[in-house]
Design a protein around this motif. Structure first.
Motif, mmCIF file in Angstrom:
data_model
loop_
_atom_site.group_PDB
_atom_site.id
_atom_site.type_symbol
_atom_site.label_atom_id
_atom_site.label_comp_id
_atom_site.label_asym_id
_atom_site.label_seq_id
_atom_site.Cartn_x
_atom_site.Cartn_y
_atom_site.Cartn_z
ATOM 1 N N ILE A 174 0.833 -1.205 0.000
ATOM 2 C CA ILE A 174 0.000 0.000 0.000
ATOM 3 C C ILE A 174 0.866 1.251 0.000
ATOM 4 O O ILE A 174 0.694 2.150 -0.816
ATOM 5 C CB ILE A 174 -0.939 0.002 1.229
ATOM 6 C CG1 ILE A 174 -2.053 -1.016 1.051
ATOM 7 C CG2 ILE A 174 -1.514 1.379 1.471
ATOM 8 C CD1 ILE A 174 -3.187 -0.559 0.181
ATOM 9 N N THR A 175 1.833 1.315 0.898
ATOM 10 C CA THR A 175 2.612 2.552 0.989
ATOM 11 C C THR A 175 3.477 2.760 -0.260
ATOM 12 O O THR A 175 3.599 3.878 -0.741
ATOM 13 C CB THR A 175 3.495 2.566 2.255
ATOM 14 O OG1 THR A 175 4.134 1.297 2.381
ATOM 15 C CG2 THR A 175 2.674 2.814 3.484
ATOM 16 N N LEU A 176 4.032 1.690 -0.791
ATOM 17 C CA LEU A 176 4.876 1.863 -1.983
ATOM 18 C C LEU A 176 4.033 2.287 -3.191
ATOM 19 O O LEU A 176 4.398 3.212 -3.919
ATOM 20 C CB LEU A 176 5.640 0.580 -2.312
ATOM 21 C CG LEU A 176 6.588 0.704 -3.501
ATOM 22 C CD1 LEU A 176 7.701 1.689 -3.202
ATOM 23 C CD2 LEU A 176 7.192 -0.630 -3.892
ATOM 24 N N PHE A 177 2.912 1.633 -3.388
ATOM 25 C CA PHE A 177 2.084 1.974 -4.551
ATOM 26 C C PHE A 177 1.579 3.412 -4.453
ATOM 27 O O PHE A 177 1.619 4.163 -5.420
ATOM 28 C CB PHE A 177 0.898 1.015 -4.679
ATOM 29 C CG PHE A 177 1.294 -0.376 -5.072
ATOM 30 C CD1 PHE A 177 2.472 -0.598 -5.759
ATOM 31 C CD2 PHE A 177 0.498 -1.463 -4.748
ATOM 32 C CE1 PHE A 177 2.856 -1.875 -6.124
ATOM 33 C CE2 PHE A 177 0.871 -2.747 -5.111
ATOM 34 C CZ PHE A 177 2.043 -2.951 -5.792
ATOM 35 N N LEU A 178 1.082 3.777 -3.268
ATOM 36 C CA LEU A 178 0.519 5.123 -3.129
ATOM 37 C C LEU A 178 1.585 6.189 -3.321
ATOM 38 O O LEU A 178 1.399 7.155 -4.063
ATOM 39 C CB LEU A 178 -0.143 5.279 -1.760
ATOM 40 C CG LEU A 178 -1.476 4.557 -1.596
ATOM 41 C CD1 LEU A 178 -2.012 4.753 -0.194
ATOM 42 C CD2 LEU A 178 -2.487 5.047 -2.613
ATOM 43 N N SER A 179 2.751 5.999 -2.676
ATOM 44 C CA SER A 179 3.766 7.037 -2.805
ATOM 45 C C SER A 179 4.367 7.034 -4.208
ATOM 46 O O SER A 179 4.737 8.086 -4.725
ATOM 47 C CB SER A 179 4.850 6.856 -1.746
ATOM 48 O OG SER A 179 5.493 5.621 -1.918
ATOM 49 N N GLY A 180 4.442 5.846 -4.825
ATOM 50 C CA GLY A 180 5.004 5.770 -6.168
ATOM 51 C C GLY A 180 4.143 6.476 -7.192
ATOM 52 O O GLY A 180 4.634 7.040 -8.167
ATOM 53 N N MET A 181 2.847 6.444 -6.978
ATOM 54 C CA MET A 181 1.945 7.049 -7.953
ATOM 55 C C MET A 181 1.759 8.531 -7.705
ATOM 56 O O MET A 181 1.304 9.262 -8.577
ATOM 57 C CB MET A 181 0.579 6.366 -7.866
ATOM 58 C CG MET A 181 0.379 5.316 -8.921
ATOM 59 S SD MET A 181 -1.305 4.750 -8.935
ATOM 60 C CE MET A 181 -1.466 3.968 -7.382
ATOM 61 N N ASN A 182 2.109 8.972 -6.490
ATOM 62 C CA ASN A 182 1.673 10.289 -6.063
ATOM 63 C C ASN A 182 2.188 11.444 -6.923
ATOM 64 O O ASN A 182 1.419 12.184 -7.524
ATOM 65 C CB ASN A 182 2.073 10.487 -4.605
ATOM 66 C CG ASN A 182 1.448 11.710 -4.038
ATOM 67 O OD1 ASN A 182 1.925 12.796 -4.272
ATOM 68 N ND2 ASN A 182 0.338 11.534 -3.346
ATOM 69 N N ILE A 183 3.480 11.608 -6.996
ATOM 70 C CA ILE A 183 4.002 12.782 -7.701
ATOM 71 C C ILE A 183 3.808 12.653 -9.205
ATOM 72 O O ILE A 183 3.468 13.613 -9.887
ATOM 73 C CB ILE A 183 5.494 12.996 -7.360
ATOM 74 C CG1 ILE A 183 5.587 13.436 -5.901
ATOM 75 C CG2 ILE A 183 6.120 14.028 -8.265
ATOM 76 C CD1 ILE A 183 6.977 13.724 -5.433
ATOM 77 N N VAL A 184 3.962 11.427 -9.703
ATOM 78 C CA VAL A 184 3.818 11.245 -11.139
ATOM 79 C C VAL A 184 2.388 11.558 -11.583
ATOM 80 O O VAL A 184 2.140 12.013 -12.692
ATOM 81 C CB VAL A 184 4.262 9.819 -11.550
ATOM 82 C CG1 VAL A 184 3.235 8.796 -11.216
ATOM 83 C CG2 VAL A 184 4.605 9.784 -13.027
ATOM 84 N N ARG A 185 1.450 11.375 -10.662
ATOM 85 C CA ARG A 185 0.068 11.702 -10.975
ATOM 86 C C ARG A 185 -0.078 13.210 -11.186
ATOM 87 O O ARG A 185 -0.719 13.660 -12.133
ATOM 88 C CB ARG A 185 -0.827 11.240 -9.828
ATOM 89 C CG ARG A 185 -2.287 11.509 -10.025
ATOM 90 C CD ARG A 185 -3.022 11.045 -8.767
ATOM 91 N NE ARG A 185 -4.299 11.722 -8.632
ATOM 92 C CZ ARG A 185 -5.422 11.245 -9.127
ATOM 93 N NH1 ARG A 185 -5.424 10.133 -9.798
ATOM 94 N NH2 ARG A 185 -6.540 11.900 -8.963
ATOM 95 N N GLU A 186 0.549 13.974 -10.304
ATOM 96 C CA GLU A 186 0.487 15.429 -10.477
ATOM 97 C C GLU A 186 1.170 15.823 -11.787
ATOM 98 O O GLU A 186 0.750 16.756 -12.459
ATOM 99 C CB GLU A 186 1.170 16.123 -9.295
ATOM 100 C CG GLU A 186 0.527 15.776 -7.970
ATOM 101 C CD GLU A 186 0.226 17.004 -7.133
ATOM 102 O OE1 GLU A 186 0.128 18.099 -7.703
ATOM 103 O OE2 GLU A 186 0.073 16.848 -5.902
#
Lengths: 373, 368
Positions: free
Chosen positions: A193-205
């Motif tokens: 959960i933590t890796l997926f969420l943080s991995g997607m976070n900035i790239v999403r912006e």
């Protein structure tokens, strides 16, 4: 400081606004924890057993009854020919075929010796080995009984020497695999959960185009990164806490060591994972790429963590590779602290490695994040 | 039809334009198959053990040598008191401690029985159990050796034959599993974001006002990925034949057909996830979080399904990967034809049709 608080506030709002995500973050992992922890056992049971009885005497029936009585074997069918039996094995209906030869009883009485033929489906080699051990045990038991009931005075010879091995399973006397699997699977879920969420976070912006807006604000690099990562750090702790409660209440997992130590360790562990996520995020252009890379590492982390298959069995080079696997450290710490009651002294080497890892990952993440393109 | 072909062409462009993703897509599965094929095994090798020898005589020495010289164990240290057992376990490296009782040899000669205690670190019960079994069987063999001259009457000797995998290689068990897990997850992940991406980018509106029918959109989205996944599957099969020496006893053609069927199954599952979620993030979290552990744990890849509790055995039926692993093992190792695996094939086919129909139904033709 105030700036960081605002970013954190914004991030939390974004996470909790997306109603589709909440159950995925909190319900899905915990549901899996409850269900899947039951699946991970190598304890072989319900072996699909069948037999061909060419002898049809009381002795052969007695032998089959022995298998029937064992909890390991699930006696399915009795085939009349080997051809039928092999066909059933090809179909996957049976895994073990015991063939009792003709004149089984007569030979045993006359020659004092006879043999049985056993066919085992060995695609899963480890299981086949265990099945073979079980079969040998049952036959040996049967041997002893036969020896006692058929014993004749002239057979009396020297007593055989016997090395008795007494097994004793420490920390988990009943070999309950769930006490091992529940903390382990909890670690996997928190990591995923933590890796997926943080991995997607900035790239999403990046993908949506809002990163540019963030970049033109006077927010500093470190403020931005701390603000981005803090919410996931909190989510990681929340998951761990709920997971620990579940393992205590539902699975009654023993917690021998100190919970404080586990939390203290987790604080640093999550930094490793979040730093890694951020690093991935910085290096990719789309959420798809970020996810693929995160997935790549998570699968490797899971399968090489020593949770499902032992690390000692891997070839030497693979064992060295596992040194780079943070999940391995967390699984080991959980196992040592929760089940063995290890204290800070015993886990210090793991702890130091984790802190070092966290430093490296976060340094890389901060370095690779650029405000200008 | 021309419109449909145009749509498919657009999808191909989208995929091939993103070279970085393509590189990841083909590179990752190869790296993983190589890594896991070599590294994952549930045999035990080189397990570190410690010995607490209270007797220190010729017999115990012989037994210790026997155990240390097997490829399963290496004797790492001797300990001298009870308390040390606890401390070596807490350090974590040593998995088992062997305790020989006092006057071992003498007891064996005089009373013809002597005790060895096998203490295992059962925090990992699966390994502990195996370690215990292996040590006992070495002890048993040693027992038979010293009893060579004594003939026990009335002996039934079971002669076991290990079929399909006589050398008990764990590669045969894990390569089909690794192949299944990777194909399933990569394929489902690829398509799971295909429709949500259009939603998030705002291009969905354009698709909706176009005369393309929902059915065509879904088929068109799956189609290009079938090619990518087939390339992946071919590479993985080649690796398993040439690097891991997997035999292909059955027909290669059938293997190809079943693989394509399974790929389509995974891709349509991805599409179904895509139609149900609103953002790429949700879609990917569902396909990653929702599929990863169930596929690894409930497919029979590592843990035998027959040993699981009943409810889990029932749940495992809805995991397509389980059926594909059965098919793969049947074709590769047992060498059977379609007549033996038609049931499994039909199940995967049925699931695929179910996913596609459900996706078409769930596909909303209006924006919210």
């Amino acid at each position: 400081m105030k700036t960081i608080l605002y970013i954190i506030q914004k991030e939390f709002k974004q996470i909790f606004r997306n109603k589709g995500m909440l159950p995925i973050i909190f319900v899905l992992p915990l549901l899996q924890l409850v269900i899947l922890s039951n699946a991970a056992t190598f304890e072989i049971q319900n072996i699909k057993f069948s037999y061909i009885d060419n002898d049809k005497t009381s002795l052969s029936r007695e032998l089959v009854d022995k298998f029937n009585a064992s909890t390991y074997f699930n006696v399915l069918t009795d085939f009349s020919s080997e051809k039928e039996a092999t066909s059933a094995m090809l179909q996957g209906d049976v895994d073990v075929i015991l063939e009792i030869p003709q004149y089984f009883e007569r030979d045993l009485l006359k020659d004092k010796k006879t043999s049985l033929s056993v066919i085992i489906n060995a695609i899963d080699g480890a299981t086949a080995g265990v099945e073979n051990v079980y079969i040998n045990q049952i036959v040996q038991d049967f041997n002893k009984k036969a020896q006692v009931s058929l014993f004749q005075p002239e057979d009396l010879k020297l007593l055989p020497k016997n090395i008795a091995s007494i097994p004793s399973f420490w920390y988990n006397k009943t070999l309950n695999y769930k006490t091992f699997m529940v903390p382990g699977i909890l670690v996997l879920l928190v990591t995923m959960i933590t890796l997926f969420l943080s991995g997607m976070n900035i790239v999403r912006e990046k993908e949506i185009g809002t990163l540019e807006q963030m970049n033109v604000t006077p927010i500093k690099k470190h403020q931005f990164i701390i603000g981005k990562l803090f919410p996931f750090w909190v989510i990681g702790f929340a998951l761990l806490t709920i997971g620990l409660i579940i393992s205590k209440v539902i699975f009654n997992t023993p917690i021998v060591g100190s919970l404080g130590l586990i939390y203290f360790y987790t604080a640093f562990y999550l930094l490793v994972i979040l730093g890694m996520g951020l690093f991935i995020s910085n290096f990719t252009d789309t959420q798809q790429q970020a996810m693929f890379i995160a997935w790549f590492f998570v699968v490797i982390f899971i399968l090489m963590s020593g949770l499902f298959t032992p690390i000692e069995s891997m070839p030497q080079w693979a064992q060295y590779l596992t040194e780079f696997n943070p999940v391995k450290y967390f699984v080991e710490v959980m196992r040592m602290v929760m089940l063995k009651g290890a204290g800070i002294a015993e886990i210090t080497p793991l702890f130091l490695k984790t802190i070092f890892y966290a430093l490296v990952m976060n340094a890389l993440a901060v370095w690779s994040y650029k405000k200008t393109n | 039809m021309k419109r449909f072909i145009g749509f498919i062409r657009k999808e191909f462009y989208h995929i091939f334009r993103d070279t970085r993703s393509l590189f990841i897509l083909f590179g990752m599965p190869i790296a993983q198959v190589m890594l896991f094929g070599f590294a994952i095994t549930n045999e035990i090798n080189n397990v570190d053990i410690a010995v607490f020898d209270k007797s220190k005589d010729a017999t115990t020495q012989e037994i210790i040598n026997k155990i240390a010289s097997s490829k399963y164990f290496s004797n790492k240290q001797f300990i001298t008191n009870e308390a040390e057992i606890e401390s070596v376990f807490k350090k974590g490296k040593i998995k088992a401690v062997l305790v020989f009782e006092k006057d071992f040899s003498q007891k064996l000669i005089k009373e013809s029985v002597a005790d060895v205690q096998i203490i295992t670190d059962a925090t990992d019960p699966n390994t502990a159990n195996t370690v215990n079994n292996y040590i006992s069987s070495i002890l048993q063999k040693y027992g038979q050796e010293i009893n060579k001259d004594i003939k026990t009457p009335y002996k039934i000797i079971p002669e076991s034959r290990m079929v399909y995998n006589p050398e008990l290689k764990s590669v045969f068990m894990f390569v089909p599993g690794v192949m299944t897990v990777i194909l399933m997850l990569v394929s489902a992940m690829m398509t799971s974001i295909s429709i949500t991406r259009e939603k998030e980018m705002g291009t969905m509106e354009i698709l909706l006002v176009s005369p393309i029918k929902p059915f065509q959109v879904i088929i068109g989205k799956v189609f290009p990925y079938i090619f990518l996944s087939i390339i992946n599957a071919v590479v993985i099969i080649l690796l398993s034949i040439f690097i891991f020496k997997m035999p292909i006893e059955g027909s290669l053609f059938l293997l190809g057909f079943e693989s394509i069927l399974f790929i389509i199954n995974a891709l349509s599952l991805g599409i179904l996830i895509s139609t149900m979620s609103s953002t790429q993030q949700t879609a990917m979290m569902i396909s990653l979080m929702g599929l990863m552990l169930p596929v690894i744990l409930l497919s029979g890849f590592i843990f035998p399904i027959a040993s699981m509790p009943m409810p889990l055995q029932i749940i495992s039926h809805i995991i397509p990967a389980k059926w594909f692993i059965i098919i793969l093992k049947a074709i590769m190792l047992k060498g059977v034809g379609l007549s033996y695996i038609w049931k499994e094939t039909l199940i995967i086919l049925g699931m695929t049709i179910f996913y596609i129909i459900l996706s078409v139904k769930k596909y909303k033709i209006r924006l919210e």
